[in-house]
Design a protein around this motif. Structure first.
Motif, PDB file in Angstrom:
ATOM      1  N   HIS A  59       0.830  -1.202   0.000  1.00 20.04           N
ATOM      2  CA  HIS A  59       0.000   0.000   0.000  1.00 20.04           C
ATOM      3  C   HIS A  59       0.871   1.262   0.000  1.00 20.04           C
ATOM      4  CE1 HIS A  59      -4.010  -1.829   0.749  1.00 20.04           C
ATOM      5  NE2 HIS A  59      -3.325  -2.766   1.395  1.00 20.04           N
ATOM      6  N   ALA A  77      -5.308   9.116   0.309  1.00 23.24           N
ATOM      7  CA  ALA A  77      -6.412   8.171   0.507  1.00 23.24           C
ATOM      8  C   ALA A  77      -5.873   6.773   0.807  1.00 23.24           C
ATOM      9  CB  ALA A  77      -7.304   8.149  -0.731  1.00 23.24           C
ATOM     10  N   VAL A  78      -4.814   6.374   0.107  1.00 25.47           N
ATOM     11  CA  VAL A  78      -4.194   5.066   0.355  1.00 25.47           C
ATOM     12  C   VAL A  78      -3.572   5.028   1.744  1.00 25.47           C
ATOM     13  CG1 VAL A  78      -2.362   3.493  -0.370  1.00 25.47           C
ATOM     14  CG2 VAL A  78      -3.764   4.645  -2.098  1.00 25.47           C
ATOM     15  N   LEU A  80      -4.333   6.833   4.379  1.00 24.43           N
ATOM     16  CA  LEU A  80      -5.389   6.823   5.400  1.00 24.43           C
ATOM     17  C   LEU A  80      -5.997   5.427   5.518  1.00 24.43           C
ATOM     18  CD1 LEU A  80      -6.889   8.690   7.353  1.00 24.43           C
ATOM     19  CD2 LEU A  80      -8.571   9.107   5.541  1.00 24.43           C
ATOM     20  N   HIS A  81      -6.140   4.746   4.395  1.00 24.11           N
ATOM     21  CA  HIS A  81      -6.664   3.370   4.413  1.00 24.11           C
ATOM     22  C   HIS A  81      -5.723   2.457   5.213  1.00 24.11           C
ATOM     23  CE1 HIS A  81      -8.489  -0.383   3.068  1.00 24.11           C
ATOM     24  NE2 HIS A  81      -7.285  -0.793   2.685  1.00 24.11           N
ATOM     25  N   VAL A  82      -4.405   2.641   5.049  1.00 29.06           N
ATOM     26  CA  VAL A  82      -3.442   1.836   5.816  1.00 29.06           C
ATOM     27  C   VAL A  82      -3.653   2.052   7.308  1.00 29.06           C
ATOM     28  CG1 VAL A  82      -0.992   1.512   6.346  1.00 29.06           C
ATOM     29  CG2 VAL A  82      -1.723   1.800   3.971  1.00 29.06           C
ATOM     30  N   GLU A  84      -6.313   3.195   8.917  1.00 31.26           N
ATOM     31  CA  GLU A  84      -7.637   2.849   9.444  1.00 31.26           C
ATOM     32  C   GLU A  84      -7.974   1.372   9.302  1.00 31.26           C
ATOM     33  OE1 GLU A  84     -10.296   5.416   7.388  1.00 31.26           O
ATOM     34  OE2 GLU A  84      -9.923   7.147   8.713  1.00 31.26           O
ATOM     35  N   GLU A  85      -7.440   0.708   8.248  1.00 35.90           N
ATOM     36  CA  GLU A  85      -7.878  -0.656   7.955  1.00 35.90           C
ATOM     37  C   GLU A  85      -6.770  -1.711   7.990  1.00 35.90           C
ATOM     38  OE1 GLU A  85     -11.001  -1.249   7.607  1.00 35.90           O
ATOM     39  OE2 GLU A  85     -11.730   0.822   7.442  1.00 35.90           O
ATOM     40  N   VAL A  86      -5.534  -1.316   7.695  1.00 36.70           N
ATOM     41  CA  VAL A  86      -4.476  -2.320   7.505  1.00 36.70           C
ATOM     42  C   VAL A  86      -3.558  -2.425   8.707  1.00 36.70           C
ATOM     43  CG1 VAL A  86      -2.599  -3.111   5.987  1.00 36.70           C
ATOM     44  CG2 VAL A  86      -4.571  -1.903   5.015  1.00 36.70           C
ATOM     45  N   CYS A  93       2.960   6.830   8.128  1.00 33.19           N
ATOM     46  CA  CYS A  93       1.993   7.228   7.098  1.00 33.19           C
ATOM     47  C   CYS A  93       1.510   8.663   7.331  1.00 33.19           C
ATOM     48  CB  CYS A  93       0.801   6.282   7.079  1.00 33.19           C
ATOM     49  SG  CYS A  93       1.199   4.630   6.448  1.00 33.19           S
TER      50      CYS A  93
END
Length: 578
Positions: A59, A77-78, A80-82, A84-86, A93
């Motif tokens: 990611h 966006a990528v 933030l995804h890391v 929040e989700e990964v 980040c």
């Protein structure tokens, strides 16, 4: 493709089937990056993410490419995804997001992301870069950044001092400071990695391995730890060489997001003989703005080019090295050898050492007093390793070189050699001779013994029986950059402050290998005593160094001279501060 192919037996004979797993697409992405084909690299990293969505590295690689191509919104966006989700623990980040916001000129958002990073990150990985960004944001916002805490700052100052000692070749002092720091903060990975290096330079290979293996046990993907382990294993016999080769193959598949990591990886791959991969990383570094005026990086890239059969590229790179640094003797030497290499088709061994003197280290051992200050740490490390684990003849030569030393670290290595019953008597006798007469034969037996726990830096100025050329170079550089032709008062103040620092440090004055960094710090602190308000960034531009470099040397000088204690009080003559 590292096991992505498998051979099957069938009625039509041998058939090779291609397994397009996450590793396959990762390698294709790296190949595309090497060719600066960002669109292809992004496509392959997207496939790698689809196949292994729980791997945060893929990611982040994807976010890095999006940032390189200017799509900062998508990159964030990528990231933030890391978070929040990964992997919410990947606090770096937030730092990457702050960079993206700054590039979009959304400075309020950049401030929030940066302060979130500083308050959450305990490794201190990007502390110096964060300081530089804070200075930038304060300029753009027209105000000070909001009040914040820095989670990693608890040990950062001591770690910076220990790292500076390591760079200057004061390995035992650095190790002592890092050991104390790790007792208080055992999970400080950067301190552990530097402690491993200090042990390695001192010749204590087993302790170095134990430390770095502990780092990797806690964090298997720690890049500095992996690089250090590969180098340590390379020099630990046949079994170690095999493991070093496996590690080298693993390292060639890594694409670092940050410049410092890319430089560490590139130099490590060069040491390990993976010149093709090293060349790719050095090229990527030179494509950025930070390394574009660094002569040494051009030299390293040229060496990797030669080692991977690219003589024409090496010629261009060495010419650029000499353009940036006309005194780069190694580059000039190799450039002169290129015509013969082309004619004969045979290339002599080429070293990554930037200074020609380092190439002739065995000769330097014979004439130690002529050594270049920049090479002192590397040569000291070589001497200590040789005394503790070299061949007999090498030990004999190292003992001769050690006669110029009087520091405790080198004497401890000599004592260990002199007391080792497994060594030849002649060698032990040489070590005893280098140590000098035993303590009971020394004069003035009635004097009080020196306190072993005395402070490292004395506040009482010592005499300076010598004046080194490099000391004068620092003073001259500061005078040229900050003084008008007739400003004799400012010149005297610069000289007074610099001489005060040297006297307080003497006889353990650090190796002055970065004249501009010390000159910038001298200028900055002298300005403070004159009540002149300057930032690290402003001073850094004047001397062609980074703001973090200015800050590092300012802290070192202030630690010794106590500048803050002597800051002028309004209404009082500023010269009393000196």
């Amino acid at each position: 493709m590292n096991g992505n192919y498998r051979r099957e037996e069938g009625p039509r004979g041998n058939v090779v089937s291609l397994s397009m797993d996450e590793n396959f697409f990762f390698e294709r992405a790296v190949q595309a990056l090497d060719r600066y084909q960002y669109d292809k690299a992004l496509k392959y990293f997207r496939k790698a993410v689809e196949l292994e969505p729980g791997n945060p590295v893929n990611h982040c690689n994807m976010a890095g490419i999006l940032s390189e191509t200017g799509d900062y919104e998508a990159s964030n966006a990528v990231l933030l995804h890391v978070l929040e989700e990964v992997d919410p623990a990947m606090t770096e980040c937030r730092f990457y997001m702050a960079n993206n916001f700054a590039n979009m000129e959304r400075f309020e958002d950049a401030e929030k992301a940066l302060l979130d990073y500083l308050e959450a990150d305990d490794s201190g990985q990007f502390l110096s870069e964060a300081d530089e960004m804070i200075e930038l944001l304060q300029i753009e916002l027209g105000r000070q950044v909001r009040e914040h805490s820095v989670k990693a700052r608890w040990g950062a100052d001591r770690h910076d001092r220990a790292r500076a000692m390591l760079e200057e070749g004061r390995f035992a002092e650095s190790a002592d400071m890092l050991e104390n720091l790790l007792q208080q903060y055992p999970d400080f990975a950067a301190a552990s990695n530097n402690l491993a290096l200090a042990y390695y330079y001192m010749g204590l290979s087993n302790k170095a391995l134990e430390i770095v293996e502990g780092v990797l046990q806690r964090d298997p993907g720690n890049l500095h730890g992996l690089c250090n382990l590969a180098i340590f294993r390379r020099h630990s016999g046949a079994e170690g060489a095999e493991e070093a080769e496996l590690l080298a193959r693993r390292l060639t598949g890594i694409v670092p997001f940050h410049r410092e990591h890319a430089f560490k990886l590139a130099t490590t791959l060069g040491i390990l003989g993976e010149h093709e991969a090293a060349y790719s990383h050095f090229r990527r570094l030179l494509a950025g703005t930070e390394a574009s005026d660094d002569a040494s990086v051009y030299h390293y890239c040229a060496v990797a080019a030669v080692q991977s059969g690219r003589l024409d590229q090496a010629e261009r790179l060495w010419k650029q090295t000499l353009k940036l640094d006309p005194d780069a003797e190694a580059a000039a030497y190799y450039l002169g050898r290129l015509p013969e290499w082309r004619l004969t088709g045979r290339v002599e061994p080429v070293s990554y050492h930037y200074r020609l003197e380092a190439l002739r280290r065995s000769e330097l051992w014979k004439r130690w007093e002529e050594r270049a200050p920049e090479d002192t740490p590397a040569i000291r490390a070589a001497l200590l390793r040789t005394l503790r684990g070299g061949e007999t003849e090498d030990k004999r030569r190292a003992i001769q070189a050690c006669r110029q030393f009087a520091d405790e670290e080198m004497q401890a290595a000599l004592r260990g050699l002199a007391e080792d019953g497994g060594e030849p008597d002649e060698l032990r006798e040489l070590a005893r001779a280098a140590l000098g007469p035993p303590a009971e034969d020394a004069e003035a037996p009635d004097e009080e013994p020196e306190l072993s726990a005395s402070p490292r830096f004395s506040r009482e100025p010592a005499e300076l029986p010598v004046w080194e050329k490099r000391w004068q170079d620092v003073l001259d550089t500061a005078i040229r950059a900050s003084c008008a032709p007739g400003d004799f008062g400012l010149r005297r103040d610069l000289e007074a402050l610099w001489t005060d620092f040297l006297r307080r440090m003497y006889p353990e004055v650090p190796a002055i290998s970065y004249v501009e960094g010390w000159a910038a710090a001298l200028d900055y602190l002298n300005g403070k005593l004159h009540r002149v308000s300057s930032t690290y960034e402003e001073i850094g531009r004047r001397y062609g160094v980074s703001a973090s470099t200015v800050g590092r040397y300012v802290k070192r000088m202030d630690q010794v001279c106590g500048i803050k204690e002597r800051m002028p009080i309004p209404g009082r003559d500023h010269r009393k501060g000196l």
